[in-house]
Design a protein around this motif. Structure first.
Motif, PDB file in Angstrom:
ATOM      1  N   ILE A 197       0.819  -1.215   0.000  1.00  0.00           N
ATOM      2  CA  ILE A 197       0.000   0.000   0.000  1.00  0.00           C
ATOM      3  C   ILE A 197       0.853   1.264   0.000  1.00  0.00           C
ATOM      4  O   ILE A 197       0.744   2.107  -0.895  1.00  0.00           O
ATOM      5  N   ARG A 198       1.712   1.413   1.020  1.00  0.00           N
ATOM      6  CA  ARG A 198       2.396   2.682   1.236  1.00  0.00           C
ATOM      7  C   ARG A 198       3.263   3.111   0.058  1.00  0.00           C
ATOM      8  O   ARG A 198       3.199   4.268  -0.382  1.00  0.00           O
ATOM      9  N   ASP A 199       4.081   2.208  -0.458  1.00  0.00           N
ATOM     10  CA  ASP A 199       4.961   2.582  -1.575  1.00  0.00           C
ATOM     11  C   ASP A 199       4.166   3.041  -2.787  1.00  0.00           C
ATOM     12  O   ASP A 199       4.526   4.025  -3.444  1.00  0.00           O
ATOM     13  N   PHE A 200       3.094   2.341  -3.102  1.00  0.00           N
ATOM     14  CA  PHE A 200       2.291   2.706  -4.272  1.00  0.00           C
ATOM     15  C   PHE A 200       1.590   4.046  -4.060  1.00  0.00           C
ATOM     16  O   PHE A 200       1.503   4.863  -4.982  1.00  0.00           O
ATOM     17  N   ARG A 201       1.103   4.281  -2.842  1.00  0.00           N
ATOM     18  CA  ARG A 201       0.472   5.573  -2.565  1.00  0.00           C
ATOM     19  C   ARG A 201       1.492   6.701  -2.649  1.00  0.00           C
ATOM     20  O   ARG A 201       1.210   7.772  -3.191  1.00  0.00           O
ATOM     21  N   ASP A 202       2.693   6.474  -2.120  1.00  0.00           N
ATOM     22  CA  ASP A 202       3.725   7.509  -2.159  1.00  0.00           C
ATOM     23  C   ASP A 202       4.138   7.845  -3.587  1.00  0.00           C
ATOM     24  O   ASP A 202       4.449   8.998  -3.904  1.00  0.00           O
ATOM     25  N   PHE A 203       4.164   6.853  -4.450  1.00  0.00           N
ATOM     26  CA  PHE A 203       4.647   7.061  -5.813  1.00  0.00           C
ATOM     27  C   PHE A 203       3.559   7.520  -6.779  1.00  0.00           C
ATOM     28  O   PHE A 203       3.852   8.153  -7.789  1.00  0.00           O
ATOM     29  N   PHE A 204       2.296   7.209  -6.473  1.00  0.00           N
ATOM     30  CA  PHE A 204       1.246   7.482  -7.460  1.00  0.00           C
ATOM     31  C   PHE A 204       0.138   8.404  -6.960  1.00  0.00           C
ATOM     32  O   PHE A 204      -0.691   8.834  -7.764  1.00  0.00           O
ATOM     33  N   ASP A 205       0.105   8.720  -5.674  1.00  0.00           N
ATOM     34  CA  ASP A 205      -0.909   9.622  -5.129  1.00  0.00           C
ATOM     35  C   ASP A 205      -0.323  11.029  -5.050  1.00  0.00           C
ATOM     36  O   ASP A 205       0.642  11.272  -4.317  1.00  0.00           O
ATOM     37  N   ASN A 206      -0.889  11.967  -5.757  1.00  0.00           N
ATOM     38  CA  ASN A 206      -0.341  13.324  -5.836  1.00  0.00           C
ATOM     39  C   ASN A 206      -0.486  14.124  -4.539  1.00  0.00           C
ATOM     40  O   ASN A 206       0.046  15.222  -4.435  1.00  0.00           O
ATOM     41  N   ASN A 207      -1.198  13.589  -3.562  1.00  0.00           N
ATOM     42  CA  ASN A 207      -1.381  14.310  -2.298  1.00  0.00           C
ATOM     43  C   ASN A 207      -0.437  13.823  -1.207  1.00  0.00           C
ATOM     44  O   ASN A 207      -0.571  14.209  -0.053  1.00  0.00           O
ATOM     45  N   ARG A 208       0.503  12.975  -1.550  1.00  0.00           N
ATOM     46  CA  ARG A 208       1.361  12.360  -0.538  1.00  0.00           C
ATOM     47  C   ARG A 208       2.496  13.282  -0.106  1.00  0.00           C
ATOM     48  O   ARG A 208       2.895  14.210  -0.809  1.00  0.00           O
ATOM     49  N   VAL A 209       3.055  12.964   1.085  1.00  0.00           N
ATOM     50  CA  VAL A 209       4.144  13.747   1.669  1.00  0.00           C
ATOM     51  C   VAL A 209       5.361  13.776   0.764  1.00  0.00           C
ATOM     52  O   VAL A 209       6.040  14.792   0.639  1.00  0.00           O
TER      53      VAL A 209
END
Length: 247
Positions: free
Chosen positions: A61-73
């Motif tokens: 979950i986390r790696d994919f959200r960090d790399f593909f979610d534009n709202n991530r830290v």
């Protein structure tokens, strides 16, 4: 991963929305000044079931959200991620699953159940070990969780901030130093991340003297005491103790 760790955790430790290492989840509440909701009010009773799944969340979950979610830290600290890095991340994950699971099945005639079971237990063990390193050093009730002001500024200087949000472990023996990679000297790790961990013992002596001279909050706890303090933090947050004290 190293860039993410340095740019977010080392620059903004214990800062909600910026420190990826204490990122909030729907199940557990780490930040004291956020009000517990729903299942978080019982987190001190089931956290031991969630923590062993720490690295599963990171892998799937986390790696994919960090790399593909534009709202991530990660985007706030490092800007947009090049496509080539995204491809490399997915490729390395596929290679990891290939040699961890497919290789034993295809080349060593291990059963699918045994290969998956061994991998599952390995990740659980790694999760517990990783949290043994992380949990006793930052998310404790003795450490601050600073709020950003309206201009995204912090209440302390960077140096002062590291003392407020980080503590060391009291244990200092061959076993602890080698198993934890001298992370028991965690204040030194945050103040001097580019120095070899081999020098952290000597550096910590100077850090402690500096803290006393400048009235900074240098903290050191035995590892079991620190883990107990983390559980206390979960209980306080579950009971919304921060809001009770404010009122």
């Amino acid at each position: 991963m190293e860039k993410r760790h340095i740019a977010s955790h080392h620059a903004y430790p214990n800062v909600d929305g910026w420190d990826t290492d204490i990122e909030q989840s729907g199940l557990l509440l780490i930040i004291p000044w956020i009000k517990a909701k729903g299942i978080q009010k019982y987190q001190h009773k089931f956290f031991f079931l969630v923590y062993p799944l720490y690295l599963f969340n990171w892998m799937f979950i986390r790696d994919f959200r960090d790399f593909f979610d534009n709202n991530r830290v990660i985007l706030k600290t490092q800007g947009s991620i090049p496509v080539v890095e995204k491809v490399k991340m997915v490729g390395y994950k596929l290679f990891y699953f290939f040699y961890q699971i497919a290789v034993p099945i295809l080349f060593f005639k291990v059963s699918v159940g045994l290969a998956l079971g061994a991998w599952f237990l390995q990740v659980i063990a790694a999760s517990i070990f990783a949290l043994f390193v992380l949990l006793p050093l930052h998310p404790l009730p003795d450490n601050a969780f600073p709020k950003l002001d309206e201009k995204n500024g912090l209440p302390f200087s960077w140096l002062h901030h590291q003392f407020e949000v980080t503590n060391d472990l009291a244990e200092n023996n061959w076993f602890v130093r080698n198993v934890l990679g001298n992370f028991n000297f965690h204040v030194a790790h945050h103040l001097f991340p580019n120095y070899s961990y081999l020098y952290y013992n000597e550096i910590t002596d100077e850090i402690e003297k500096f803290a006393k001279e400048h009235n900074l909050a240098y903290k050191r706890f035995p590892i079991l005491t620190a883990l107990g303090k983390h559980v206390d933090l979960l209980k306080q947050n579950a009971n919304n103790a921060y809001y009770i004290l404010e009122e």
